[in-house]
Design an enzyme around this catalytic site. Sequence first.
Site, PDB file in Angstrom:
ATOM      1  N   GLY A 280       0.776  -1.243   0.000  1.00  0.00           N
ATOM      2  CA  GLY A 280       0.000   0.000   0.000  1.00  0.00           C
ATOM      3  C   GLY A 280       0.798   1.278   0.000  1.00  0.00           C
TER       4      GLY A 280
ATOM      5  N   PRO B 174       4.583  -5.127  -0.992  1.00  0.00           N
ATOM      6  CG  PRO B 174       6.722  -4.248  -1.260  1.00  0.00           C
ATOM      7  CD  PRO B 174       5.969  -5.353  -0.570  1.00  0.00           C
ATOM      8  N   GLY B 175       3.310  -3.732  -3.999  1.00  0.00           N
ATOM      9  CA  GLY B 175       3.090  -3.975  -5.427  1.00  0.00           C
ATOM     10  C   GLY B 175       3.437  -2.709  -6.190  1.00  0.00           C
ATOM     11  NE  ARG B 176      -0.612   2.193  -5.737  1.00  0.00           N
ATOM     12  CZ  ARG B 176      -1.807   2.147  -6.337  1.00  0.00           C
ATOM     13  NH1 ARG B 176      -1.966   2.679  -7.517  1.00  0.00           N
ATOM     14  NH2 ARG B 176      -2.837   1.593  -5.740  1.00  0.00           N
TER      15      ARG B 176
ATOM     16  CB  CYS C 169     -17.385   2.900 -28.305  1.00  0.00           C
ATOM     17  SG  CYS C 169     -16.785   2.956 -29.976  1.00  0.00           S
ATOM     18  CD  GLU C 170     -17.585   3.257 -21.056  1.00  0.00           C
ATOM     19  OE1 GLU C 170     -17.879   2.273 -21.756  1.00  0.00           O
ATOM     20  OE2 GLU C 170     -17.890   3.369 -19.874  1.00  0.00           O
TER      21      GLU C 170
ATOM     22  CE1 TYR D 172      -2.788  -3.680  -8.258  1.00  0.00           C
ATOM     23  CE2 TYR D 172      -1.672  -1.633  -7.685  1.00  0.00           C
ATOM     24  CZ  TYR D 172      -2.055  -2.927  -7.364  1.00  0.00           C
ATOM     25  OH  TYR D 172      -1.689  -3.462  -6.164  1.00  0.00           O
TER      26      TYR D 172
END
Length: 438
Positions: A252, A295-297, A365-366, A394
Site C-alpha cells: 500500500g 508492496p506492489g505499486r 466507445c465510451e 495496475y
Amino acid sequence: MSRFMHLHGSAEISHNGHLKIGGVSTIDLAKQYGTPLYVYDTALIKERARGFRKTFKELGVKAEVAYASKAFSCMAIFQLMNEEGLSLDVVSGGELYTALKADFPPERIHFNGNNKSRSELVLAVKEKIGCIVVDNFYELQLLSEITGEMKSKTKVLLRVTPGIEAHTHDYILTGQEDSKFGFDLQNGQAEKAMKLSLESEYIELLGLHCHIGSQIFETTGFILAARKMIEKAAEWNSLYGFVPEVINLGGGFGIRYTQEDDPIAPSQYVKEMILAVKEEVSRTGMSMPEIWIEPGRSLVGDAGTSLYTIGSSKEVPGVRKYLAIDGGMSDNIRPALYRAKYEALIANKADAEPEDTVSIAGKCCESGDMLIWDLPLPDAEAGDLLAVFCTGAYGYSMANNYNRLPRPPVVFVENGKSKLVIRRETYRDLIKLDESLT
Ligand code: LLP
C-alpha cells in the site's frame, strides 16, 4: 517539458529532444514494437526491491518482501523478482500458475484472496507454497479438509482487519471493519479463527496478516495496525500460548503519479513499521516476529511508461481540445475507475515547452474513456508519440479487450537494450477462445 514534470528512474531527455528510458530511445521502441506499448525500466524496479530488503537488513529484522503480483504479473517480472530475492504474493490460481511456470520457488509464494476455490487451494497445498493467507471461516474449513485429505502440513497466516482507516480512495480501502476481507480483530472473529487454526491437525499457524489499503502516503495507519496486531497477539499468547512467528503488514505504499502526490521514501514506511513492532514487542514481552510486507505499486509503478501514438483531434471552441491516442481504458482503466491522474509528455518533443492545454482521449466507445484531462503539452500533431508515466502498476494487469482491442506488448529496458517480455495480442488471439456457430 513542463517544469513540474518529474522524470522517473533512468528516464532522460536526449540532446535531440527525445525521451529515453533505460538508455533506449522511446522513438526507436515505438518503431520496433509499435504502439501502444508498455515500457519497464528494470533498473528502477531492482533499485526499489533492493531498497526494501536493505532497510530490513540494516535494522536487523528478519523479513520477507513479497511482491504483490497483482500490480503487474507475467513470467518475466516474476523471474526478475526472484533474482532480487523477493517473495511473491499471488491472489489467484492464474497468478500462482504463472509463478510456477516462471520457476518461482514455491516456498517463497504467499497466497492471498477472499474467495479461493477448492482447486486453487489444492494446487497451493500440492505445490507446498510458502503460506496461505486465510481470509475467512469458509476457507479455513475448506483448507482443513484439503490438508487433511492430502495429509500435507500447510503454513498459514490469518488475514485480520485491524479497523484502521487509511486515507486513500474509497475503492481501495480494505483495512476497515466493514470490508470484504479478513477476520475482524475487534469482534472476536479473528480470535475464533486463531483457535480453530491451532486445533487443525495439518494447519501450521505462522502468524497474522493485514493490508490496510493502497496508495497510502502516511505511516500512521501502518504503525497503528502493527501495534494492534502485536497487542492482540500478546493477549492470545497469554490466553492460548499463541506465538506469532510472522507479522505481515501488507502493501500500500504510495508513489508519485503527479506533482499533487508527495510520497515518503519506501524505506521510511519500513523503518517506522519496524520501530512500532519493536516497541510493542518489548512492551508486551513477546518475542520479535519476522516482519513481512507485500508492496506492489511501489515496486513497479513508476518504472512503467506507456507509449501511444497520437491520432485524431477535436477542438470544442472555447471549451477544450481533445487529442486521441491509439489506446485508452483498455490498457489503463485507472482514470476511468478511480479518476487516477497521470503526467505525460510528447516523447519526440520532450524538451519543448508546453504551449497548449489538451485532454487526452482513449479510443474506446465510451465517453468516460479519458486518460488525462487538461494536460499542458507542446503543439501536438497526429503521429507524435505520447509517453504517459507511472503506468507500471495496475496497468497491464487490469488491461482488457473492451471493443476487442488487442492488449499491448511489454518491453523491459536497461543499459541501452530492450527485451520483449509479453508480445502484442493479435486479432487471431482475440478469437482464440471463440467457437464458430457454423
Ligand atoms: N497485499 C494485499 C493483500 C493487497 O490487497 C494489495 C493490493 C497489496 C498487497 C498491494 O498493494 P500496493 O502495494 O500495490 O498498493 N487496482 C488498484 C489497487 C488495488 C490494490 C488491491 N490490493 C489501483 O489501480 O490503484
